[in-house]
Write a protein that holds these residues in place. Structure first.
Motif, PDB file in Angstrom:
ATOM      1  N   LEU A  21       0.822  -1.202   0.000  1.00  0.00           N
ATOM      2  CA  LEU A  21       0.000   0.000   0.000  1.00  0.00           C
ATOM      3  C   LEU A  21       0.856   1.252   0.000  1.00  0.00           C
ATOM      4  O   LEU A  21       0.589   2.206  -0.721  1.00  0.00           O
ATOM      5  N   HIS A  22       1.898   1.223   0.796  1.00  0.00           N
ATOM      6  CA  HIS A  22       2.792   2.367   0.861  1.00  0.00           C
ATOM      7  C   HIS A  22       3.313   2.674  -0.539  1.00  0.00           C
ATOM      8  O   HIS A  22       3.348   3.812  -0.987  1.00  0.00           O
ATOM      9  N   TYR A 133      -5.598  -3.659  -4.143  1.00  0.00           N
ATOM     10  CA  TYR A 133      -4.925  -2.552  -3.454  1.00  0.00           C
ATOM     11  C   TYR A 133      -4.560  -1.401  -4.375  1.00  0.00           C
ATOM     12  O   TYR A 133      -4.268  -0.307  -3.928  1.00  0.00           O
ATOM     13  N   SER A 134      -4.575  -1.657  -5.691  1.00  0.00           N
ATOM     14  CA  SER A 134      -4.254  -0.561  -6.613  1.00  0.00           C
ATOM     15  C   SER A 134      -5.295   0.555  -6.507  1.00  0.00           C
ATOM     16  O   SER A 134      -5.059   1.668  -6.970  1.00  0.00           O
ATOM     17  N   ALA A 135      -6.441   0.281  -5.900  1.00  0.00           N
ATOM     18  CA  ALA A 135      -7.448   1.321  -5.682  1.00  0.00           C
ATOM     19  C   ALA A 135      -6.834   2.508  -4.930  1.00  0.00           C
ATOM     20  O   ALA A 135      -7.217   3.660  -5.138  1.00  0.00           O
ATOM     21  N   PHE A 136      -5.848   2.212  -4.069  1.00  0.00           N
ATOM     22  CA  PHE A 136      -5.262   3.286  -3.270  1.00  0.00           C
ATOM     23  C   PHE A 136      -4.300   4.172  -4.059  1.00  0.00           C
ATOM     24  O   PHE A 136      -3.770   5.128  -3.526  1.00  0.00           O
ATOM     25  N   MET A 137      -4.107   3.868  -5.322  1.00  0.00           N
ATOM     26  CA  MET A 137      -3.349   4.798  -6.170  1.00  0.00           C
ATOM     27  C   MET A 137      -4.189   6.041  -6.462  1.00  0.00           C
ATOM     28  O   MET A 137      -3.658   7.098  -6.758  1.00  0.00           O
ATOM     29  N   VAL A 138      -5.512   5.882  -6.454  1.00  0.00           N
ATOM     30  CA  VAL A 138      -6.369   7.005  -6.829  1.00  0.00           C
ATOM     31  C   VAL A 138      -7.311   7.450  -5.705  1.00  0.00           C
ATOM     32  O   VAL A 138      -7.920   8.507  -5.797  1.00  0.00           O
ATOM     33  N   ALA A 139      -7.437   6.643  -4.663  1.00  0.00           N
ATOM     34  CA  ALA A 139      -8.397   6.960  -3.607  1.00  0.00           C
ATOM     35  C   ALA A 139      -7.699   7.084  -2.267  1.00  0.00           C
ATOM     36  O   ALA A 139      -6.792   6.313  -1.964  1.00  0.00           O
ATOM     37  N   ASP A 140      -8.130   8.076  -1.453  1.00  0.00           N
ATOM     38  CA  ASP A 140      -7.531   8.157  -0.119  1.00  0.00           C
ATOM     39  C   ASP A 140      -8.375   7.423   0.912  1.00  0.00           C
ATOM     40  O   ASP A 140      -7.944   7.216   2.036  1.00  0.00           O
ATOM     41  N   GLY A 161      -5.944   3.121   3.761  1.00  0.00           N
ATOM     42  CA  GLY A 161      -4.722   2.570   3.160  1.00  0.00           C
ATOM     43  C   GLY A 161      -3.475   2.882   3.959  1.00  0.00           C
ATOM     44  O   GLY A 161      -2.363   2.765   3.459  1.00  0.00           O
ATOM     45  N   LYS A 162      -3.641   3.284   5.226  1.00  0.00           N
ATOM     46  CA  LYS A 162      -2.453   3.686   5.981  1.00  0.00           C
ATOM     47  C   LYS A 162      -2.094   2.703   7.077  1.00  0.00           C
ATOM     48  O   LYS A 162      -1.607   3.098   8.119  1.00  0.00           O
ATOM     49  N   GLY A 163      -2.367   1.469   6.922  1.00  0.00           N
ATOM     50  CA  GLY A 163      -1.905   0.529   7.939  1.00  0.00           C
ATOM     51  C   GLY A 163      -3.017  -0.257   8.608  1.00  0.00           C
ATOM     52  O   GLY A 163      -2.776  -1.313   9.161  1.00  0.00           O
ATOM     53  N   SER A 164      -4.238   0.260   8.586  1.00  0.00           N
ATOM     54  CA  SER A 164      -5.306  -0.505   9.228  1.00  0.00           C
ATOM     55  C   SER A 164      -6.616  -0.371   8.463  1.00  0.00           C
ATOM     56  O   SER A 164      -6.744   0.476   7.575  1.00  0.00           O
ATOM     57  N   TYR A 165      -7.558  -1.221   8.818  1.00  0.00           N
ATOM     58  CA  TYR A 165      -8.889  -1.151   8.211  1.00  0.00           C
ATOM     59  C   TYR A 165      -9.914  -1.560   9.251  1.00  0.00           C
ATOM     60  O   TYR A 165      -9.563  -2.135  10.288  1.00  0.00           O
TER      61      TYR A 165
END
Ligand code: ADP
Ligand code: MG
Length: 628
Positions: A21-22, A133-140, A161-165
């Motif tokens: 994700l990072h 996880y590529s969704a986090f290329m465009v979504a915060d 996308g910063k470590g937890s859900y």
């Protein structure tokens, strides 16, 4: 607090996911569009899984049997929603599928990324499918609301996308009746994904052949307009399919972003009916040598995806991607039934033939394109030489090899045989780890001097097939590091065949060396294999050659290796001088003989057996050289 809010669970991503994700978020990769392809492909997979489960449990489809993917654009709120009416996910599936990395492909990707830092790493995202996880290329922020087919519960997965859900139960009124709704809260620089024109173009480019219809809704509450009809490409006539169509489809099915090197599309009719569409990728998948890697040919029955684990192609064609669709199997076919079905055997045979003949045709019509295929997959295809007895000759003819005469452009064996020297009866080869080391091998000297071409084999698989392939066009394969070299009957370039006359001093030296080395070698003898070097090691006539023996030993497959033969070059000044040494110099000659053996080991890429003894002997011999 309401009951629903109380049940919010917070989870930390598995370490690998966090890393991935990072990378997604911080990547400078320009083609962020791939996220949409990934989400659509997951949605389509979910619809196919449902179709498959519905064979046994038709009630899962309820009153909504048509699979569908809907993209809803919301410019005002900067959101893109991807919704499917597929199988959906329960709580545990959400945690398992969206909180860990289960796929070996993604793992291989991570390892690659770690090896190539920075920008190049970011580009790799484009070559791989990296999934959800590529969704986090465009979504915060990403919200996933899902309801598994047949379940009366719905679940909400959310993450920045910063470590937890988090995972929580939601009211089924707020969830799709069945399937998954993914809401992307777009980042500032990704707002263009709410534009109808942009999204439609991406869908047509990337996902036009997904076997599920795709619609776009321009704003929440608006009408759905279909942008892809979900007809399977492979069911169309070849004449109706453009090269671009094939490429798009290949990218979808292979998860690669390059061009296919070869496309094989045919319909078999007769006793068994099936359609096959297979591609040879334009580049090497990273997990080609992963022992767990299965064939990636998918089996469909009447356009319903059944499995990608049926062995539709032999292992040595495992790089091919694509699918086979047949109407001749029942939809609820079990894995055991598939493996035992005569249809499968027939598909395997037909498909293997077509793939191989297509590669052969490519070799004729476009040698350059073929060379690329060979470079990527030759080492895998060669496994077939010992695995597929029936096609051994065909595979040998297809194979290309680097040789002493052509180290840069691999040659066909038929060309090798055409260029054989008068008196040469075997196809000679040398195996080892790398080309440079092979080219420097002393064992090659006598062959070079006679202009005899030697195959330089550097793939691990080479050591195995050469021992099982008895001949090509009637010429046996012979390792140049095994047995006697039989070179005396072939003239050196620019000279006549000469019988090497025995020199009594050399004969005496050879027996002295043999007595001195004792158990360390199985024999010491003079050789016409050597011209410049003083010594080399070869394997005895029977048993594995040097390289194969080392590989078997390395793998713990044999314990007592056969002792090598030390060959000495009677024409070398050092050997001549040692042979002429007075017998009183026994201690010196003993040091010299042991040093010669270690020298031969080093030339073979090995180490002296007793480093300390080696150093002491070397010092004594140096010392003597300085005194005189
Ligand atoms: P892959 O698709 O290669 O398995 P992804 O990262 O794209 O990897 O997806 C991970 C998993 O999440 C999928 O295998 C699937 O089990 C689940 N998943 C993702 N999207 C959906 C969806 N729309 N419906 C059902 N399951 C999904
Ligand atoms: Mg996926």
């Amino acid at each position: 607090m309401s009951e629903v809010e109380m049940s919010v669970e917070k989870h930390v991503f598995e370490a690998d996911v966090a890393k991935l994700l990072h990378l997604m978020v911080h990547s400078v990769y320009s083609d962020k569009n791939v996220f949409l392809r990934e989400l659509i492909s997951n949605a389509a997979d979910a619809c196919e899984k449902l179709r498959y489960e519905a064979i046994v449990s038709p009630e899962l489809l309820g009153s909504d049997p048509q699979p569908r993917i809907t993209l809803t654009l919301d410019e005002e709120k900067a959101r893109l929603i991807v919704e499917d009416n597929g199988i959906g996910m329960g709580r545990d599936e959400l945690v398992e599928s969206l909180g860990t990395i289960a796929r070996s492909g993604t793992r291989a990707f991570m390892e690659r990324i770690e090896a190539v830092q920075g920008k190049d790493g970011a580009q790799l995202i484009g070559q791989f499918g990296v999934g959800f996880y590529s969704a986090f290329m465009v979504a915060d922020n990403v919200d996933v609301v899902s309801r598994r087919a047949g379940s009366d519960k719905a679940w909400h997965w959310a993450s920045d996308g910063k470590g937890s859900y988090t995972v929580s139960a939601v009211d089924i009124a707020d969830a799709p009746a069945r399937g998954t709704r993914i809401t992307l809260h777009l980042m500032d620089d990704a707002k263009s994904y709410t534009s109808r024109w942009t999204v439609e173009r991406i869908v047509k480019d990337q996902s036009g052949h997904v076997p599920v219809p795709i619609s776009i809704v321009e704003k929440p509450g608006g009408e759905a307009a279909q942008v892809a009809d979900g007809t399977a490409l492979w069911t169309k006539q070849k004449s109706e399919i453009s090269k671009e169509d094939y490429t798009d489809f290949y990218r979808g099915v292979a998860g690669q972003y390059d061009e296919p090197a070869l496309t094989v599309h045919f319909r078999a009719e007769g006793r068994h009916d099936y359609t096959a569409l297979a591609f040879v990728p334009g580049s090497k998948p990273f997990d080609l040598f992963d022992p767990d890697r299965k064939g990636r040919m998918k089996l469909y029955v009447k356009r319903v995806f059944i499995t990608d684990e049926a062995e539709l192609l032999p292992r040595y064609l495992r790089f091919a991607r694509g699918l086979v669709d047949t109407a001749d199997l029942p939809l609820n076919v079990s894995r055991e039934m598939i493996q035992e079905s005569p249809l499968l055997a027939s598909i395997r045979k037909g498909l293997t033939n077509r793939v191989l003949t297509s590669i052969e045709k490519l070799a004729e019509s476009d040698p350059e394109a073929f060379a690329k295929v060979w470079e990527n997959f030759g080492s895998v295809i060669k496994e077939g030489i010992y695995e597929d007895f029936e096609r051994r000759t065909q595979l040998l003819a297809l194979s290309r090899f680097r040789t002493t005469a052509s180290a840069d452009n691999p040659r066909a064996l038929s060309d090798y045989v055409k260029d054989m020297k008068d008196g040469q009866s075997a196809i000679y080869y040398l195996t080892g780890d790398n080309l440079a080391q092979l080219q420097a091998s002393p064992q090659l000297e006598g062959f070079r001097a006679r202009g005899i071409e030697v195959l330089l084999l550097t793939d691990p698989v080479d050591s195995f097939w050469v021992t099982t392939a008895p001949d090509f066009e009637g010429k046996p394969f012979k390792s140049i590091t095994q047995g006697a070299a039989d070179l005396a009957s072939i003239a050196k370039q620019g000279s006549e065949v000469t019988a090497s006359e025995a020199n009594p001093a050399v004969t005496e030296f050879v027996s002295f060396a043999k007595a001195t080395l004792g158990e360390a070698v199985s024999d010491v003898r003079t050789s016409d294999r050597l011209t410049e070097s003083a010594v080399c090691l070869v394997a005895p006539e029977h048993g594995p050659d040097r390289q194969l023996q080392k590989m078997l030993q390395g793998a713990g497959r044999i314990e007592d290796a056969a002792k090598p033969v030390l060959e000495v070059n009677p024409r070398h000044h050092l050997i001549a001088a040692l042979a002429g040494c007075p017998a009183e110099d026994g201690a010196f000659r003993e040091d010299a003989v042991k040093l010669l053996l270690d020298q031969a080991r080093v030339l073979d890429g090995d180490r002296p057996e007793d480093p300390r003894g080696f150093a002491e002997r070397l010092s004594r011999v140096f010392g003597r050289a300085l005194k005189s």
